[in-house]
Design an enzyme around this catalytic site. Structure first.
Site, PDB file in Angstrom:
ATOM      1  N   HIS A 278      -3.197   6.852   3.006  1.00 60.73           N
ATOM      2  CA  HIS A 278      -3.917   5.599   2.346  1.00 60.73           C
ATOM      3  C   HIS A 278      -5.076   5.471   2.640  1.00 60.73           C
ATOM      4  CE1 HIS A 278      -3.942   2.021   0.229  1.00 60.73           C
ATOM      5  NE2 HIS A 278      -3.665   1.708   2.184  1.00 60.73           N
TER       6      HIS A 278
ATOM      7  N   ASN B 129     -10.128  -0.075   0.120  1.00 58.30           N
ATOM      8  CA  ASN B 129      -8.712   0.500  -0.217  1.00 58.30           C
ATOM      9  C   ASN B 129      -7.949  -0.594  -1.738  1.00 58.30           C
ATOM     10  OD1 ASN B 129      -5.801   0.294   0.064  1.00 58.30           O
ATOM     11  ND2 ASN B 129      -6.207  -1.357   2.346  1.00 58.30           N
TER      12      ASN B 129
ATOM     13  N   CYS C 284       0.852  -1.459   0.071  1.00 55.49           N
ATOM     14  CA  CYS C 284       0.157  -0.406  -0.317  1.00 55.49           C
ATOM     15  C   CYS C 284       0.736   1.072  -0.238  1.00 55.49           C
ATOM     16  CB  CYS C 284      -0.787   0.011   1.824  1.00 55.49           C
ATOM     17  SG  CYS C 284      -2.368  -1.045   0.359  1.00 55.49           S
TER      18      CYS C 284
HETATM   19  C1  LIG Z   1     -10.250  -5.550   9.106  1.00 50.17           C
HETATM   20  C2  LIG Z   1     -10.686  -4.624   9.948  1.00 50.17           C
HETATM   21  C3  LIG Z   1     -11.659  -3.439   9.859  1.00 50.17           C
HETATM   22  C4  LIG Z   1     -11.298  -4.987  11.949  1.00 50.17           C
HETATM   23  O1  LIG Z   1     -11.918  -4.716  12.151  1.00 50.17           O
HETATM   24  P1  LIG Z   1     -11.241  -4.932  14.472  1.00 50.17           P
HETATM   25  O2  LIG Z   1     -12.029  -3.727  14.910  1.00 50.17           O
HETATM   26  O3  LIG Z   1     -10.272  -4.854  14.292  1.00 50.17           O
HETATM   27  O4  LIG Z   1     -12.095  -6.236  14.563  1.00 50.17           O
HETATM   28  P2  LIG Z   1     -11.736  -7.415  14.607  1.00 50.17           P
HETATM   29  O5  LIG Z   1     -10.943  -7.994  13.583  1.00 50.17           O
HETATM   30  O6  LIG Z   1     -11.020  -7.316  16.413  1.00 50.17           O
HETATM   31  O7  LIG Z   1     -12.712  -7.966  14.759  1.00 50.17           O
HETATM   32  C5  LIG Z   1     -14.336  -8.070  15.896  1.00 50.17           C
HETATM   33  C6  LIG Z   1     -14.977  -8.998  15.301  1.00 50.17           C
HETATM   34  O8  LIG Z   1     -15.555  -9.423  14.357  1.00 50.17           O
HETATM   35  C7  LIG Z   1     -15.676  -9.769  13.174  1.00 50.17           C
HETATM   36  N1  LIG Z   1     -15.700  -9.721  12.017  1.00 50.17           N
HETATM   37  C8  LIG Z   1     -14.213  -9.443  11.421  1.00 50.17           C
HETATM   38  N2  LIG Z   1     -14.955  -9.392   9.677  1.00 50.17           N
HETATM   39  C9  LIG Z   1     -15.995  -9.579  10.310  1.00 50.17           C
HETATM   40  C10 LIG Z   1     -17.259  -9.193   8.742  1.00 50.17           C
HETATM   41  N3  LIG Z   1     -16.716  -8.553   7.949  1.00 50.17           N
HETATM   42  N4  LIG Z   1     -18.305  -8.537   9.730  1.00 50.17           N
HETATM   43  C11 LIG Z   1     -18.807  -9.258  10.588  1.00 50.17           C
HETATM   44  N5  LIG Z   1     -17.786  -9.291  11.711  1.00 50.17           N
HETATM   45  C12 LIG Z   1     -16.235 -10.218  11.001  1.00 50.17           C
HETATM   46  C13 LIG Z   1     -14.314 -11.110  13.633  1.00 50.17           C
HETATM   47  O9  LIG Z   1     -14.632 -12.319  14.136  1.00 50.17           O
HETATM   48  C14 LIG Z   1     -14.121 -10.816  15.360  1.00 50.17           C
HETATM   49  O10 LIG Z   1     -15.436 -11.348  16.236  1.00 50.17           O
HETATM   50  P3  LIG Z   1     -14.745 -11.861  17.696  1.00 50.17           P
HETATM   51  O11 LIG Z   1     -14.829 -11.345  18.360  1.00 50.17           O
HETATM   52  O12 LIG Z   1     -16.664 -12.474  17.488  1.00 50.17           O
HETATM   53  O13 LIG Z   1     -13.546 -12.677  17.701  1.00 50.17           O
HETATM   54  C15 LIG Z   1     -10.042  -3.520  11.150  1.00 50.17           C
HETATM   55  O14 LIG Z   1      -8.619  -4.705  11.918  1.00 50.17           O
HETATM   56  C16 LIG Z   1      -8.554  -2.609   9.985  1.00 50.17           C
HETATM   57  O15 LIG Z   1      -9.392  -2.342   9.228  1.00 50.17           O
HETATM   58  N6  LIG Z   1      -7.775  -3.928  10.182  1.00 50.17           N
HETATM   59  C17 LIG Z   1      -6.661  -3.496   8.875  1.00 50.17           C
HETATM   60  C18 LIG Z   1      -6.522  -3.653   7.998  1.00 50.17           C
HETATM   61  C19 LIG Z   1      -5.813  -2.343   7.276  1.00 50.17           C
HETATM   62  O16 LIG Z   1      -5.687  -1.703   6.885  1.00 50.17           O
HETATM   63  N7  LIG Z   1      -5.285  -3.102   5.813  1.00 50.17           N
HETATM   64  C20 LIG Z   1      -4.572  -3.129   5.354  1.00 50.17           C
HETATM   65  C21 LIG Z   1      -3.332  -2.237   5.017  1.00 50.17           C
HETATM   66  S1  LIG Z   1      -2.627  -1.198   3.830  1.00 50.17           S
END
Ligand SMILES: CC(C)(COP(=O)(O)OP(=O)(O)OC[C@H]1O[C@@H](n2cnc3c(N)ncnc32)[C@H](O)[C@@H]1OP(=O)(O)O)[C@@H](O)C(=O)NCCC(=O)NCCS
Length: 331
Positions: A257, A287, A117
């Protein structure tokens, strides 16, 4: 003679026609619109379907053509085409070489640049260096990714985030001191276990097993990536401001970004910036990896004014991240 700086003198952008909404994703994986919007800020993303075109090069060519047509330049004047991408058309043969040929940049050399990214951000540094050295006069930098080619649409932790798109920026010499002013670019390879794609490279070539085990799709440890992205993007943006004596009132635009709205908000917050100074289109495109920064420039071009202070910030797989301070060069 005044010092030559490297300015962006034209931009272009392209997103494919097909719109993949949160509602549609609700029918594909266990998720819902409210969860996606509240955790990421994303409402929809664009997907390149075979009926429209194939490969990252298709998106890159469209973005380049948009730029060439708007700025009315002769493609034969372009010295170099760089494609920032994490999803080249194929391994080995340069995607940039194909794109250069297709847009009529007959006199250009061309290559791809990969830093996940952060590809476009790092590409800005590369493009600017060629201009500042006086070696070349027109460098076309394109950020393009067909993320749908490496997304597992049964994995709700990644398929909600990414989309396809491309943007292009032309770098040319400037004698008024406009263009790239400073950069602070970082990398830490210890991060590769948290975000990447296991198979398809030299470490794990494609086999029946890798396909069966879905190793040709992106994986991420979202929580860890989120933590690193929030602190690192804010750190580098703050550092660029301090190093250049920029107060919050001196920054006209933050160009971040588009990975997650919460990461963007945290960066803006650390910089002391009001929302109105933050360029954002994540709700429409998700993204797009290397496409996010130039797509912002293309979408908001009419609001950017000569002399505006832009601070770019990005974070990506590797890990790679950084910030660039640039003065906008045209109205
Ligand atoms: C991926 C992202 C949106 C997840 O959000 P989060 O608040 O961290 O959520 P978590 O991963 O802690 O998951 C929380 C819960 O939601 C659930 N969950 C994950 N994806 C889900 C979805 N699409 N829909 C519903 N629930 C979802 C998980 O299983 C978890 O459940 P649990 O508590 O029962 O285990 C976030 O971590 C993120 O944006 N990370 C960075 C990703 C990124 O930017 N990547 C590219 C970098 S350039």
């Amino acid at each position: 003679m005044s010092k030559i700086t490297a300015a962006i003198t034209a931009v272009g952008g392209y997103v494919p026609n097909f719109v993949l909404t949160n509602k549609m994703l609700e029918g594909m994986v266990e998720t819902n619109d409210e969860w996606i919007v509240s955790r990421t800020g994303i409402k929809e993303r664009r997907i390149l379907k075979p009926e429209e075109g194939e490969g990252t090069s298709y998106l890159a060519i469209k973005a380049a053509e948009d730029l060439i047509q708007k700025r009315n330049i002769d493609p034969e004047e372009i010295d170099l085409v760089i494609i920032a991408t994490a999803t080249p058309d194929s391994m080995v043969a340069s995607t940039a070489a194909f794109v250069a040929a297709e847009i009529g940049a007959k006199n250009a050399f061309a290559y791809d640049l990969l830093a996940a990214c952060s590809s476009f951000l790092f590409g800005m540094s590369t493009a600017a260096s060629y201009i500042q050295s006086g070696r070349y006069k027109k460098v076309l930098l394109i950020g393009a990714d067909k993320m749908s080619s490496i997304i597992d649409y049964t994995d709700r932790t990644t398929c909600i985030i990414f989309g396809d798109g491309a943007g292009a920026a032309l770098f040319e010499p400037n004698e008024e001191g406009l263009g790239l002013q400073d950069e602070y670019l970082r990398a830490d390879g210890n991060g590769r276990k948290y975000l990447g794609m296991d198979a398809g490279g030299s470490l794990m070539p494609a086999t029946e097993e890798t396909v069966k085990n879905r190793k040709h799709f992106i994986y991420q440890d979202g929580r860890t990536v989120f933590k690193f992205a929030v602190s690192n993007m804010a750190d580098v943006a703050e550092k660029i401001m301090q190093r250049n004596n920029l107060k919050d009132t001196d920054v006209t635009w933050l160009v971040p970004h588009q990975a997650n709205k919460r990461i963007i908000d945290a960066t803006a917050n650390r910089m002391g910036l009001d929302n109105s100074k933050v360029l954002m289109n994540i709700h429409r495109y998700g993204n797009t990896t290397s496409g996010t920064l130039p797509l912002l420039l293309a979408d908001f071009e009419s609001q950017l004014k000569k002399g505006d202070n832009l601070v770019f910030a990005a974070f990506g797989g590797g890990f790679t991240w950084g910030s660039i301070y640039l003065k906008w060069a045209y109205n």
